[in-house]
Design a protein around this motif. Structure first.
Motif, PDB file in Angstrom:
ATOM      1  N   PHE A   1       0.715  -1.131   0.072  1.00 25.55           N
ATOM      2  CA  PHE A   1       0.087   0.146   0.077  1.00 25.55           C
ATOM      3  C   PHE A   1       0.830   1.217   0.050  1.00 25.55           C
ATOM      4  O   PHE A   1       1.900   1.220   0.781  1.00 25.55           O
ATOM      5  CB  PHE A   1      -0.907   0.054   1.366  1.00 25.55           C
ATOM      6  N   LEU A   2       0.344   2.330  -1.045  1.00 30.73           N
ATOM      7  CA  LEU A   2       1.220   3.385  -1.020  1.00 30.73           C
ATOM      8  C   LEU A   2       0.784   4.696  -0.221  1.00 30.73           C
ATOM      9  O   LEU A   2       0.705   5.635  -0.751  1.00 30.73           O
ATOM     10  CB  LEU A   2       1.402   3.734  -2.450  1.00 30.73           C
ATOM     11  N   GLY A   3       0.518   4.172   1.132  1.00 31.13           N
ATOM     12  CA  GLY A   3      -0.162   5.603   1.832  1.00 31.13           C
ATOM     13  C   GLY A   3       0.238   5.264   3.292  1.00 31.13           C
ATOM     14  O   GLY A   3       0.833   4.067   3.506  1.00 31.13           O
ATOM     15  N   SER A   4      -0.514   5.916   4.089  1.00 33.51           N
ATOM     16  CA  SER A   4      -0.756   5.984   5.413  1.00 33.51           C
ATOM     17  C   SER A   4      -1.962   5.066   6.105  1.00 33.51           C
ATOM     18  O   SER A   4      -2.786   5.229   5.598  1.00 33.51           O
ATOM     19  CB  SER A   4      -0.854   7.167   6.336  1.00 33.51           C
ATOM     20  N   PRO A   5      -1.376   3.816   6.561  1.00 33.59           N
ATOM     21  CA  PRO A   5      -2.201   2.707   6.894  1.00 33.59           C
ATOM     22  C   PRO A   5      -3.499   3.057   7.778  1.00 33.59           C
ATOM     23  O   PRO A   5      -4.589   2.584   8.089  1.00 33.59           O
ATOM     24  CB  PRO A   5      -1.360   1.476   7.686  1.00 33.59           C
ATOM     25  N   ASP A   6      -3.252   4.057   8.568  1.00 32.67           N
ATOM     26  CA  ASP A   6      -4.312   4.667   9.772  1.00 32.67           C
ATOM     27  C   ASP A   6      -5.146   5.462   9.396  1.00 32.67           C
ATOM     28  O   ASP A   6      -6.176   5.996   9.947  1.00 32.67           O
ATOM     29  CB  ASP A   6      -3.637   4.855  11.039  1.00 32.67           C
ATOM     30  N   LYS A   7      -4.987   5.952   8.046  1.00 31.74           N
ATOM     31  CA  LYS A   7      -6.049   7.381   7.362  1.00 31.74           C
ATOM     32  C   LYS A   7      -7.206   6.729   6.873  1.00 31.74           C
ATOM     33  O   LYS A   7      -7.205   5.471   6.194  1.00 31.74           O
ATOM     34  CB  LYS A   7      -5.081   8.113   6.604  1.00 31.74           C
ATOM     35  N   LYS A   8      -8.243   7.444   7.171  1.00 32.64           N
ATOM     36  CA  LYS A   8      -9.415   7.065   6.584  1.00 32.64           C
ATOM     37  C   LYS A   8      -9.733   7.559   5.127  1.00 32.64           C
ATOM     38  O   LYS A   8      -9.255   8.918   4.870  1.00 32.64           O
ATOM     39  CB  LYS A   8     -10.695   7.701   7.315  1.00 32.64           C
ATOM     40  N   HIS A   9     -10.133   6.667   4.349  1.00 32.19           N
ATOM     41  CA  HIS A   9     -10.456   6.894   2.818  1.00 32.19           C
ATOM     42  C   HIS A   9     -11.838   6.592   2.333  1.00 32.19           C
ATOM     43  O   HIS A   9     -12.362   5.577   2.857  1.00 32.19           O
ATOM     44  CB  HIS A   9      -9.466   6.230   2.171  1.00 32.19           C
ATOM     45  N   THR A  10     -12.387   7.445   1.569  1.00 33.56           N
ATOM     46  CA  THR A  10     -13.688   6.981   0.895  1.00 33.56           C
ATOM     47  C   THR A  10     -13.561   6.380  -0.290  1.00 33.56           C
ATOM     48  O   THR A  10     -12.803   6.636  -1.026  1.00 33.56           O
ATOM     49  CB  THR A  10     -14.562   8.315   0.946  1.00 33.56           C
ATOM     50  N   TYR A  11     -14.477   5.140  -0.361  1.00 32.70           N
ATOM     51  CA  TYR A  11     -14.495   4.298  -1.572  1.00 32.70           C
ATOM     52  C   TYR A  11     -15.935   4.263  -1.921  1.00 32.70           C
ATOM     53  O   TYR A  11     -16.742   4.284  -1.368  1.00 32.70           O
ATOM     54  CB  TYR A  11     -13.835   2.975  -1.331  1.00 32.70           C
ATOM     55  N   SER A  12     -16.043   4.063  -3.496  1.00 29.43           N
ATOM     56  CA  SER A  12     -17.160   3.928  -3.952  1.00 29.43           C
ATOM     57  C   SER A  12     -17.440   2.411  -4.731  1.00 29.43           C
ATOM     58  O   SER A  12     -16.532   1.866  -5.162  1.00 29.43           O
ATOM     59  CB  SER A  12     -17.578   4.916  -5.169  1.00 29.43           C
ATOM     60  N   TYR A  13     -18.671   1.951  -4.611  1.00 28.41           N
ATOM     61  CA  TYR A  13     -18.728   0.422  -5.219  1.00 28.41           C
ATOM     62  C   TYR A  13     -19.352   0.763  -6.535  1.00 28.41           C
ATOM     63  O   TYR A  13     -20.104   1.517  -6.754  1.00 28.41           O
ATOM     64  CB  TYR A  13     -19.725  -0.452  -4.241  1.00 28.41           C
ATOM     65  N   THR A  14     -18.514  -0.032  -7.552  1.00 26.55           N
ATOM     66  CA  THR A  14     -18.931   0.217  -8.899  1.00 26.55           C
ATOM     67  C   THR A  14     -20.508  -0.025  -9.339  1.00 26.55           C
ATOM     68  O   THR A  14     -20.867   1.061 -10.135  1.00 26.55           O
ATOM     69  CB  THR A  14     -18.067  -0.801  -9.879  1.00 26.55           C
ATOM     70  N   LEU A  15     -21.033  -1.001  -8.846  1.00 24.00           N
ATOM     71  CA  LEU A  15     -22.429  -1.484  -9.016  1.00 24.00           C
ATOM     72  C   LEU A  15     -23.286  -0.357  -8.461  1.00 24.00           C
ATOM     73  O   LEU A  15     -24.480   0.169  -8.856  1.00 24.00           O
ATOM     74  CB  LEU A  15     -22.879  -2.619  -8.559  1.00 24.00           C
ATOM     75  N   ASP A  16     -23.169   0.496  -7.439  1.00 22.46           N
ATOM     76  CA  ASP A  16     -23.589   1.590  -6.796  1.00 22.46           C
ATOM     77  C   ASP A  16     -23.618   2.664  -7.692  1.00 22.46           C
ATOM     78  O   ASP A  16     -24.280   3.499  -8.008  1.00 22.46           O
ATOM     79  CB  ASP A  16     -23.249   1.721  -5.548  1.00 22.46           C
ATOM     80  N   ASN A  17     -22.383   2.807  -8.409  1.00 19.02           N
ATOM     81  CA  ASN A  17     -22.296   3.936  -9.253  1.00 19.02           C
ATOM     82  C   ASN A  17     -23.080   3.770 -10.218  1.00 19.02           C
ATOM     83  O   ASN A  17     -23.541   4.846 -10.740  1.00 19.02           O
ATOM     84  CB  ASN A  17     -20.697   3.968  -9.743  1.00 19.02           C
ATOM     85  N   GLY A  18     -23.081   2.389 -10.960  1.00 13.21           N
ATOM     86  CA  GLY A  18     -24.098   2.524 -12.297  1.00 13.21           C
ATOM     87  C   GLY A  18     -25.446   2.681 -11.925  1.00 13.21           C
ATOM     88  O   GLY A  18     -26.201   3.295 -12.536  1.00 13.21           O
TER      89      GLY A  18
END
Length: 315
Positions: A185-202
């Motif tokens: 992983f190329l980031g800080s492991p304890d930081k929160k990040h938002t993700y979207s699910y592809t089928l929700d996007n569709g």
């Protein structure tokens, strides 16, 4: 306009797949556009860098979904995206079609991102990819203001889901686990990040298309709460029944590896998104469509894993 053709540009990608699935669930007329043949749906070839082919692909459409995925290369984005956008806008104008653009969030000013951000967050970026994304988004908004087309922009967080090879959940992550290797992983492991699910996007993009009150605006596509990469690996391990450990690639290592890996080099300029909490707010969409169900991470990741395991089995 509900009975008119819904044309999906970039139909063979993960988001194109999600849009087509959402359209099929509503029994709408579909035209899939890509460079490679597709089965189970009416398919048309087009190279969107070509003006004539773009116009032929869009002709007769009522709705046009632009969800093309170009190689993750800033030089390719800068040279091809403006041409593609110009061709698509002009073709939509000629066909009087509504343009639904699947966008990302690279254009937002990093200064504002440690706190949660929404559609009104200032846009300013020095990254090459961010500059291109702002340019093509502005092209759509200019065309709307000039009354050339009707359009709506749906912006997604980093996405994951079935067949999503460009997802941060796949690159250096699931692809390594399927080889029984620990992910990195190329980031800080304890930081929160938002993700979207592809089928929700569709599903969300189709809802925006069918609701004319959304036109002329930018909408953040729906997401669940932000999550850390440590929480994500727990979900993957639970589904795969493994105990993989994440290898964190720190900035000094990243600079060295970027000399040998174009993938890491291209990802490095956007890595600020993973070095502090990165929380995209999608309340505007949730308030407009209060009955929309957002897929839990556990279910979405399970479906993503299943799609790649099935793909590998079929080879």
């Amino acid at each position: 306009m509900d009975n008119e053709i819904h044309t999906v540009l970039g139909a063979s990608g993960a988001i194109g797949f999600a849009i087509i699935k959402a359209l099929q669930n509503k029994n709408l007329s579909i035209r899939a556009v890509s460079k490679h043949p597709m089965q189970g749906v009416k398919w048309v070839y087009a190279n969107l860098m070509d003006t004539v082919l773009t116009q032929k692909a869009i002709q007769g459409s009522g709705y046009v979904y632009l969800c093309v995925g170009l190689p993750y290369d800033s030089a390719i984005w800068a040279s091809q995206w403006p041409v593609i956008m110009k061709n698509v806008i002009n073709a939509c104008e000629k066909s009087n079609a509504v343009l639904i653009f699947f966008d990302n969030v690279y254009m937002y000013d990093p200064y504002y991102l440690p706190s949660s951000f929404d559609e009104n967050t200032p846009q300013y970026t020095l990254t090459k990819k961010g500059i291109t994304r702002k340019q093509i988004s502005d092209m759509i908004m200019d065309a709307i203001r000039q009354e050339k087309i009707k359009a709506v922009i749906g912006r997604s967080a980093d996405f994951y889901g079935p067949f999503a090879k460009n997802s941060p959940f796949y690159i250096s992550f699931l692809e390594r686990m399927l080889l029984d290797k620990n992910p990195y992983f190329l980031g800080s492991p304890d930081k929160k990040h938002t993700y979207s699910y592809t089928l929700d996007n569709g599903r969300a993009l189709v809802l925006l298309a069918l609701d004319s009150s959304t036109y002329g605006e930018v909408w953040h596509l729906p997401t669940r709460k932000a999550i850390t990469i440590e929480q994500i690996i727990e979900i993957f391990n639970g589904i795969l029944k493994k105990n993989y450990k994440i290898k964190i690639i720190f900035p000094i290592e990243r600079k060295l590896l970027s000399l040998f890996s174009k993938t890491i080099k291209e990802a490095s300029e956007m890595n600020y998104q993973f070095e502090h909490d990165y929380i995209m707010v999608s309340d505007k969409f949730k308030n407009h469509f209060p009955d929309f169900h957002i897929t839990p991470y556990e279910l979405g990741i399970k479906e993503m894993i299943k799609s790649f395991c099935k793909k590998n089995t079929n080879r």
